[in-house]
Design a protein around this motif. Structure first.
Motif, PDB file in Angstrom:
ATOM      1  N   ARG A 171      -2.646   8.395   8.503  1.00 27.19           N
ATOM      2  CA  ARG A 171      -1.573   8.184   9.477  1.00 27.19           C
ATOM      3  C   ARG A 171      -0.931   9.513   9.846  1.00 27.19           C
ATOM      4  N   ASN A 172      -0.272   9.534  11.027  1.00 31.57           N
ATOM      5  CA  ASN A 172       0.396  10.744  11.482  1.00 31.57           C
ATOM      6  C   ASN A 172       1.885  10.687  11.143  1.00 31.57           C
ATOM      7  N   ARG A 173       2.655  11.620  11.682  1.00 31.99           N
ATOM      8  CA  ARG A 173       4.069  11.712  11.352  1.00 31.99           C
ATOM      9  C   ARG A 173       4.853  10.471  11.792  1.00 31.99           C
ATOM     10  N   LYS A 174       4.366   9.815  12.829  1.00 35.21           N
ATOM     11  CA  LYS A 174       5.036   8.612  13.322  1.00 35.21           C
ATOM     12  C   LYS A 174       4.526   7.355  12.619  1.00 35.21           C
ATOM     13  N   TRP A 175       3.695   7.541  11.632  1.00 32.10           N
ATOM     14  CA  TRP A 175       3.082   6.441  10.877  1.00 32.10           C
ATOM     15  C   TRP A 175       2.120   5.617  11.727  1.00 32.10           C
ATOM     16  N   GLU A 180      -2.007  15.980  13.850  1.00 28.46           N
ATOM     17  CA  GLU A 180      -2.857  15.837  12.665  1.00 28.46           C
ATOM     18  C   GLU A 180      -2.257  14.812  11.710  1.00 28.46           C
ATOM     19  N   TYR A 181      -3.134  14.081  11.016  1.00 28.05           N
ATOM     20  CA  TYR A 181      -2.661  13.145  10.003  1.00 28.05           C
ATOM     21  C   TYR A 181      -1.869  13.922   8.951  1.00 28.05           C
ATOM     22  N   ILE A 182      -0.930  13.287   8.323  1.00 30.87           N
ATOM     23  CA  ILE A 182      -0.318  13.894   7.136  1.00 30.87           C
ATOM     24  C   ILE A 182      -0.191  12.894   5.982  1.00 30.87           C
ATOM     25  N   TYR A 183      -0.442  11.605   6.265  1.00 27.40           N
ATOM     26  CA  TYR A 183      -0.354  10.603   5.207  1.00 27.40           C
ATOM     27  C   TYR A 183      -1.731   9.996   4.948  1.00 27.40           C
ATOM     28  N   PHE A 184      -2.094   9.943   3.692  1.00 26.22           N
ATOM     29  CA  PHE A 184      -3.380   9.354   3.300  1.00 26.22           C
ATOM     30  C   PHE A 184      -3.140   8.344   2.185  1.00 26.22           C
ATOM     31  N   THR A 185      -3.752   7.184   2.303  1.00 24.65           N
ATOM     32  CA  THR A 185      -3.621   6.129   1.291  1.00 24.65           C
ATOM     33  C   THR A 185      -4.991   5.559   0.957  1.00 24.65           C
ATOM     34  N   ILE A 186      -5.226   5.325  -0.320  1.00 21.53           N
ATOM     35  CA  ILE A 186      -6.413   4.593  -0.750  1.00 21.53           C
ATOM     36  C   ILE A 186      -5.932   3.471  -1.653  1.00 21.53           C
ATOM     37  N   ASN A 187      -6.451   2.275  -1.390  1.00 25.37           N
ATOM     38  CA  ASN A 187      -5.879   1.087  -2.020  1.00 25.37           C
ATOM     39  C   ASN A 187      -6.969   0.081  -2.383  1.00 25.37           C
ATOM     40  N   LEU A 188      -6.854  -0.477  -3.584  1.00 22.63           N
ATOM     41  CA  LEU A 188      -7.694  -1.584  -4.029  1.00 22.63           C
ATOM     42  C   LEU A 188      -6.886  -2.867  -3.921  1.00 22.63           C
ATOM     43  N   ASP A 189      -7.390  -3.817  -3.159  1.00 25.17           N
ATOM     44  CA  ASP A 189      -6.730  -5.119  -3.054  1.00 25.17           C
ATOM     45  C   ASP A 189      -7.548  -6.120  -3.868  1.00 25.17           C
TER      46      ASP A 189
END
Length: 247
Positions: A191-195, A170-179
């Motif tokens: 992303r998961n534990r292994k990125w 299962e994913y554990i990292y979540f990112t939201i980004n404005l460029d």
């Protein structure tokens, strides 16, 4: 407009908001337009004219309030690096307001009232009533303040979250980004534990309604725990999502 992208982000936030723990945030510098006059200058001019109270000054007051709104909207777009892009596309004022509304930084009801009064005063050759002009002034003043707050909040244009999970897949990292590059875009990624990237969604500024919804998600996550409860965030995102899919 790819509604499925909005659905993925909306569903994720609604299902996991309580479990997300902030894991750092980032900000980037942006340009404030070098106008000779800014929204608060026009607001001051309008207040001075309102205090005089004769017919000529009231008409001048309306003109300055209209300029204050236009200037603040364009200032906000400039901080997102959208001003020149939307100018080239010929995005009209009403569409710019739709974009502002989609982010949810000003009450849609108040925004509608503000625009109704603006249009009435612009297209009807009548002397404005002082009570209506007082209301218009207060709405414009509130609008300017809200945009200033939004600019400040969106200095943080990247939010990272972690979700604790014993499930290795299962994913554990979540990112939201404005460029804010030459062609601004937004990205949501998981992303998961292994990125390893499990999923990534990219939204171009050209789809301004969808871009606005993603920007609202970033805005809401920026004020999570500091200025808004999880319940409030879910309510606001649900309202915005429902409006988006109705169009």
């Amino acid at each position: 407009m790819d509604i499925n992208k909005a659905h993925i982000l909306y569903s994720f936030i609604m299902d996991n908001l309580e479990e997300l723990e902030e894991d750092g945030s980032g900000g980037t510098s942006f340009d404030i337009p070098s106008f000779d006059l800014h929204a608060r200058d026009y607001l001051e001019f309008a207040e001075n004219q309102l205090s005089i109270g004769n017919t000529e000054s009231l008409i001048n007051c309306i003109s300055n309030l209209k300029r204050a709104i236009d200037c603040q909207v364009d200032t906000f777009l400039a901080t997102l690096n959208l001003y020149s892009n939307y100018k080239k596309k010929g995005l009209k004022f009403d569409k710019k307001l739709e974009f502002i509304e989609s982010i949810g930084i000003f009450s849609s009801k108040a925004l509608s009232k503000l625009n109704t009064i603006r249009n009435k005063m612009e297209h009807e050759y009548s002397i404005p009533e002082i009570n209506e002009l007082d209301l218009y002034f207060d709405l414009v003043s509130a609008f300017i303040s809200n945009i200033e707050s939004a600019i400040t909040v969106l200095i943080w244009d990247e939010k990272n979250f972690v979700k604790n999970s014993e499930n290795e897949t299962e994913y554990i990292y979540f990112t939201i980004n404005l460029d804010r590059k030459t062609s601004p875009y937004m990205i949501a990624s998981w992303r998961n534990r292994k990125w390893d990237t499990i999923e990534e969604i990219k939204i171009s500024y050209e789809d301004y309604k969808l871009f606005g919804f993603f920007l609202k998600c970033l805005y809401m996550l920026n004020i999570k725990n500091a200025f808004a409860s999880n319940k409030y965030i879910k309510l606001q995102l649900t309202k915005s999502y429902n409006k988006l899919i109705e169009r």
